[in-house]
Scaffold this motif. Structure first.
Motif, PDB file in Angstrom:
ATOM      1  N   PRO A 137       0.853  -1.059   0.122  1.00 21.00           N
ATOM      2  CA  PRO A 137       0.018  -0.031   0.002  1.00 21.00           C
ATOM      3  C   PRO A 137       0.925   1.253   0.019  1.00 21.00           C
ATOM      4  O   PRO A 137       1.640   1.241   0.695  1.00 21.00           O
ATOM      5  N   VAL A 138       0.572   1.994  -0.712  1.00 25.61           N
ATOM      6  CA  VAL A 138       1.285   3.506  -0.955  1.00 25.61           C
ATOM      7  C   VAL A 138       0.504   4.575  -0.874  1.00 25.61           C
ATOM      8  O   VAL A 138      -0.494   4.734  -1.318  1.00 25.61           O
ATOM      9  N   VAL A 139       0.793   5.577  -0.058  1.00 24.03           N
ATOM     10  CA  VAL A 139       0.060   7.007  -0.067  1.00 24.03           C
ATOM     11  C   VAL A 139       0.822   8.113  -0.670  1.00 24.03           C
ATOM     12  O   VAL A 139       2.338   8.316  -0.092  1.00 24.03           O
ATOM     13  N   GLN A 140       0.590   8.515  -1.502  1.00 23.35           N
ATOM     14  CA  GLN A 140       1.151   9.623  -2.214  1.00 23.35           C
ATOM     15  C   GLN A 140       0.729  11.042  -1.655  1.00 23.35           C
ATOM     16  O   GLN A 140      -0.584  11.351  -2.178  1.00 23.35           O
ATOM     17  N   ASN A 141       1.723  11.826  -1.211  1.00 22.61           N
ATOM     18  CA  ASN A 141       1.269  13.098  -0.724  1.00 22.61           C
ATOM     19  C   ASN A 141       1.675  13.954  -1.729  1.00 22.61           C
ATOM     20  O   ASN A 141       2.857  13.985  -2.265  1.00 22.61           O
ATOM     21  N   CYS A 142       0.910  15.123  -1.654  1.00 24.62           N
ATOM     22  CA  CYS A 142       1.123  16.222  -2.634  1.00 24.62           C
ATOM     23  C   CYS A 142       1.238  17.483  -2.161  1.00 24.62           C
ATOM     24  O   CYS A 142       1.099  17.425  -1.020  1.00 24.62           O
ATOM     25  N   VAL A 143       1.576  18.525  -2.789  1.00 21.72           N
ATOM     26  CA  VAL A 143       1.526  19.840  -2.239  1.00 21.72           C
ATOM     27  C   VAL A 143       0.056  20.294  -1.946  1.00 21.72           C
ATOM     28  O   VAL A 143      -0.120  20.730  -0.840  1.00 21.72           O
ATOM     29  N   GLU A 144      -0.964  19.627  -2.677  1.00 25.61           N
ATOM     30  CA  GLU A 144      -2.344  19.915  -2.365  1.00 25.61           C
ATOM     31  C   GLU A 144      -2.901  18.505  -2.241  1.00 25.61           C
ATOM     32  O   GLU A 144      -2.916  17.977  -3.496  1.00 25.61           O
ATOM     33  N   GLY A 145      -3.319  17.905  -1.396  1.00 23.64           N
ATOM     34  CA  GLY A 145      -3.976  16.749  -1.356  1.00 23.64           C
ATOM     35  C   GLY A 145      -3.036  15.493  -1.441  1.00 23.64           C
ATOM     36  O   GLY A 145      -1.794  15.584  -1.217  1.00 23.64           O
ATOM     37  N   SER A 146      -3.820  14.389  -1.420  1.00 22.04           N
ATOM     38  CA  SER A 146      -3.019  12.979  -1.321  1.00 22.04           C
ATOM     39  C   SER A 146      -3.606  11.790  -2.071  1.00 22.04           C
ATOM     40  O   SER A 146      -5.099  12.090  -2.352  1.00 22.04           O
ATOM     41  N   THR A 147      -3.228  10.856  -2.685  1.00 27.08           N
ATOM     42  CA  THR A 147      -3.881   9.661  -3.049  1.00 27.08           C
ATOM     43  C   THR A 147      -3.314   8.510  -2.434  1.00 27.08           C
ATOM     44  O   THR A 147      -2.358   8.185  -2.278  1.00 27.08           O
ATOM     45  N   GLU A 148      -4.289   7.481  -1.821  1.00 27.14           N
ATOM     46  CA  GLU A 148      -4.011   6.244  -1.488  1.00 27.14           C
ATOM     47  C   GLU A 148      -4.118   5.330  -2.256  1.00 27.14           C
ATOM     48  O   GLU A 148      -5.194   4.890  -2.884  1.00 27.14           O
ATOM     49  N   TRP A 149      -2.964   4.624  -2.833  1.00 28.06           N
ATOM     50  CA  TRP A 149      -3.007   3.373  -3.675  1.00 28.06           C
ATOM     51  C   TRP A 149      -3.093   2.239  -2.762  1.00 28.06           C
ATOM     52  O   TRP A 149      -2.076   1.774  -2.421  1.00 28.06           O
ATOM     53  N   THR A 150      -4.253   1.893  -2.451  1.00 24.92           N
ATOM     54  CA  THR A 150      -4.397   0.850  -1.552  1.00 24.92           C
ATOM     55  C   THR A 150      -5.435  -0.162  -1.614  1.00 24.92           C
ATOM     56  O   THR A 150      -5.436  -1.221  -1.235  1.00 24.92           O
ATOM     57  N   GLN A 151      -5.950  -0.234  -3.055  1.00 22.61           N
ATOM     58  CA  GLN A 151      -7.067  -0.927  -3.211  1.00 22.61           C
ATOM     59  C   GLN A 151      -6.308  -2.241  -3.815  1.00 22.61           C
ATOM     60  O   GLN A 151      -5.383  -2.438  -4.721  1.00 22.61           O
ATOM     61  N   ILE A 152      -6.986  -3.540  -3.561  1.00 27.93           N
ATOM     62  CA  ILE A 152      -6.623  -4.772  -4.034  1.00 27.93           C
ATOM     63  C   ILE A 152      -7.631  -5.577  -4.563  1.00 27.93           C
ATOM     64  O   ILE A 152      -8.739  -5.630  -4.275  1.00 27.93           O
ATOM     65  N   ALA A 153      -7.298  -6.198  -5.731  1.00 28.13           N
ATOM     66  CA  ALA A 153      -8.339  -6.879  -6.689  1.00 28.13           C
ATOM     67  C   ALA A 153      -8.818  -8.043  -6.058  1.00 28.13           C
ATOM     68  O   ALA A 153      -7.976  -8.875  -5.460  1.00 28.13           O
ATOM     69  N   GLU A 154     -10.050  -8.451  -5.897  1.00 29.43           N
ATOM     70  CA  GLU A 154     -10.613  -9.509  -5.366  1.00 29.43           C
ATOM     71  C   GLU A 154     -10.387 -10.740  -6.370  1.00 29.43           C
ATOM     72  O   GLU A 154      -9.841 -10.527  -7.724  1.00 29.43           O
ATOM     73  N   LYS A 155     -10.652 -11.914  -6.222  1.00 34.53           N
ATOM     74  CA  LYS A 155     -10.452 -12.983  -6.941  1.00 34.53           C
ATOM     75  C   LYS A 155     -11.174 -12.859  -8.253  1.00 34.53           C
ATOM     76  O   LYS A 155     -12.399 -12.640  -8.182  1.00 34.53           O
ATOM     77  N   GLY A 156     -10.696 -12.768  -9.173  1.00 32.47           N
ATOM     78  CA  GLY A 156     -11.533 -12.946 -10.810  1.00 32.47           C
ATOM     79  C   GLY A 156     -11.545 -11.454 -11.081  1.00 32.47           C
ATOM     80  O   GLY A 156     -12.141 -11.044 -12.251  1.00 32.47           O
ATOM     81  N   GLU A 157     -11.140 -10.412 -10.120  1.00 33.45           N
ATOM     82  CA  GLU A 157     -11.454  -9.032 -10.628  1.00 33.45           C
ATOM     83  C   GLU A 157     -10.151  -8.645 -11.209  1.00 33.45           C
ATOM     84  O   GLU A 157      -8.931  -9.039 -11.038  1.00 33.45           O
ATOM     85  N   ASP A 158     -10.192  -7.721 -12.268  1.00 34.21           N
ATOM     86  CA  ASP A 158      -9.003  -7.131 -13.118  1.00 34.21           C
ATOM     87  C   ASP A 158      -8.593  -6.041 -12.551  1.00 34.21           C
ATOM     88  O   ASP A 158      -9.160  -5.197 -12.075  1.00 34.21           O
ATOM     89  N   PRO A 159      -7.221  -6.242 -12.074  1.00 39.20           N
ATOM     90  CA  PRO A 159      -6.819  -4.914 -11.186  1.00 39.20           C
ATOM     91  C   PRO A 159      -6.525  -3.629 -11.917  1.00 39.20           C
ATOM     92  O   PRO A 159      -6.528  -2.627 -11.281  1.00 39.20           O
ATOM     93  N   HIS A 160      -6.747  -3.793 -13.505  1.00 36.88           N
ATOM     94  CA  HIS A 160      -6.638  -2.540 -14.188  1.00 36.88           C
ATOM     95  C   HIS A 160      -8.217  -1.572 -13.858  1.00 36.88           C
ATOM     96  O   HIS A 160      -8.336  -0.649 -14.411  1.00 36.88           O
ATOM     97  N   SER A 161      -9.131  -2.106 -13.168  1.00 34.43           N
ATOM     98  CA  SER A 161     -10.498  -1.551 -13.154  1.00 34.43           C
ATOM     99  C   SER A 161     -10.655  -1.143 -11.928  1.00 34.43           C
ATOM    100  O   SER A 161     -11.264  -0.219 -11.835  1.00 34.43           O
ATOM    101  N   LEU A 162      -9.402  -1.258 -11.233  1.00 23.99           N
ATOM    102  CA  LEU A 162      -9.552  -0.341  -9.915  1.00 23.99           C
ATOM    103  C   LEU A 162      -9.056   1.104  -9.960  1.00 23.99           C
ATOM    104  O   LEU A 162      -8.217   1.553 -10.980  1.00 23.99           O
ATOM    105  N   ASP A 163      -9.687   1.837  -9.173  1.00 25.35           N
ATOM    106  CA  ASP A 163      -9.336   3.342  -9.189  1.00 25.35           C
ATOM    107  C   ASP A 163      -8.107   3.623  -8.895  1.00 25.35           C
ATOM    108  O   ASP A 163      -7.395   4.545  -9.317  1.00 25.35           O
ATOM    109  N   ALA A 164      -7.582   2.766  -7.629  1.00 22.14           N
ATOM    110  CA  ALA A 164      -6.229   3.374  -6.938  1.00 22.14           C
ATOM    111  C   ALA A 164      -5.708   2.025  -6.579  1.00 22.14           C
ATOM    112  O   ALA A 164      -5.828   1.801  -5.329  1.00 22.14           O
ATOM    113  N   PRO A 165      -5.243   1.133  -7.373  1.00 26.60           N
ATOM    114  CA  PRO A 165      -4.483  -0.210  -7.085  1.00 26.60           C
ATOM    115  C   PRO A 165      -3.223   0.008  -6.585  1.00 26.60           C
ATOM    116  O   PRO A 165      -2.554   0.709  -6.664  1.00 26.60           O
ATOM    117  N   ALA A 166      -2.971  -1.038  -5.481  1.00 27.93           N
ATOM    118  CA  ALA A 166      -2.007  -1.037  -4.774  1.00 27.93           C
ATOM    119  C   ALA A 166      -0.829  -1.710  -5.590  1.00 27.93           C
ATOM    120  O   ALA A 166      -1.178  -2.624  -6.162  1.00 27.93           O
TER     121      ALA A 166
END
Length: 217
Positions: free
Chosen positions: A128-157
């Motif tokens: 899991p990665v937390v990307q901090n920026c000058v304004e705001g941050s993004t949490e790259w922590t989503q994990i694909a479920e079994k059979g789910e395409d990781p590329h379909s996630l908004d913020a995959p870890a």
């Protein structure tokens, strides 16, 4: 209101720009390379990104370590400082990389670390990665479920797959080549010998038949 050619042209250009911008934003993520390592081995993992938090430059990355790592050593880099957090067991639990100056959204940023694995390391390592920026941050922590395409996630870890170790320290990944002369079985020459013998016998029979025919004549 009647549309003019100029209005239509502007609309088409705006639509094209949006079509290009949306995939660009969707492809923004924190990735890891290589994405496969061998159990019981060690190597260097590089975490990279090419966008900030929407339009804001990146200031730091906090990467949480998964269970199953025997050792973690952040790479020294003059463009980043590294702060190491450790758990009760003394092992590294997280590393925060802070940029010496914010990374613009149109430039690629990368940090790396050396990791060691043991034989009990699970098949999948999630960072899991937390990307901090000058304004705001993004949490790259989503994990694909079994059979789910990781590329379909908004913020995959970032995910690293662990290949099983085999004798000699190589993985059974299916991409290995073997030494042609090491363990290859000796070729079976029985068919070749029998074939050659049959050919000789056939030629001999043909010669005998020709000679017999000549004597009759």
């Amino acid at each position: 209101m009647r549309s003019t050619p100029t209005t239509i042209t502007i609309g088409l250009l705006a639509g094209a720009a949006l079509a290009v911008a949306v995939p660009s934003l969707a492809s923004a993520h924190v990735g890891v390379s290589p994405d496969e390592v061998v159990a019981g081995d060690h190597g260097v993992l590089t975490f990279s990104f090419s966008h900030g938090c929407e339009t804001s430059p990146t200031t730091s990355l906090r990467i949480t370590m998964p269970e199953g790592l025997a050792s973690v050593a952040p790479t020294f880099d003059g463009d980043w400082t590294a702060e190491v957090e450790r758990g009760d067991d003394g092992l590294v639990s997280a590393v925060t990389y802070t940029a010496s100056s914010p990374v613009p959204i149109d430039l690629r940023g990368a940090v790396s670390m050396s990791v060691g694995l043991d034989e009990s390391t699970p098949e999948t390592l999630v960072f899991p990665v937390v990307q901090n920026c000058v304004e705001g941050s993004t949490e790259w922590t989503q994990i694909a479920e079994k059979g789910e395409d990781p590329h379909s996630l908004d913020a995959p870890a970032p995910v690293v797959h662990v290949a099983p170790a085999v004798e000699g320290g190589h993985a059974t990944s299916g991409h290995e080549t073997t030494d042609a002369g090491a363990d290859a079985p000796a070729p079976d020459l029985t068919g070749t010998v029998l074939g050659a013998g049959g050919l000789v016998a056939g030629i001999a029979a043909l010669v005998v038949a020709i000679l017999a025919h000549r004597r009759r004549v």
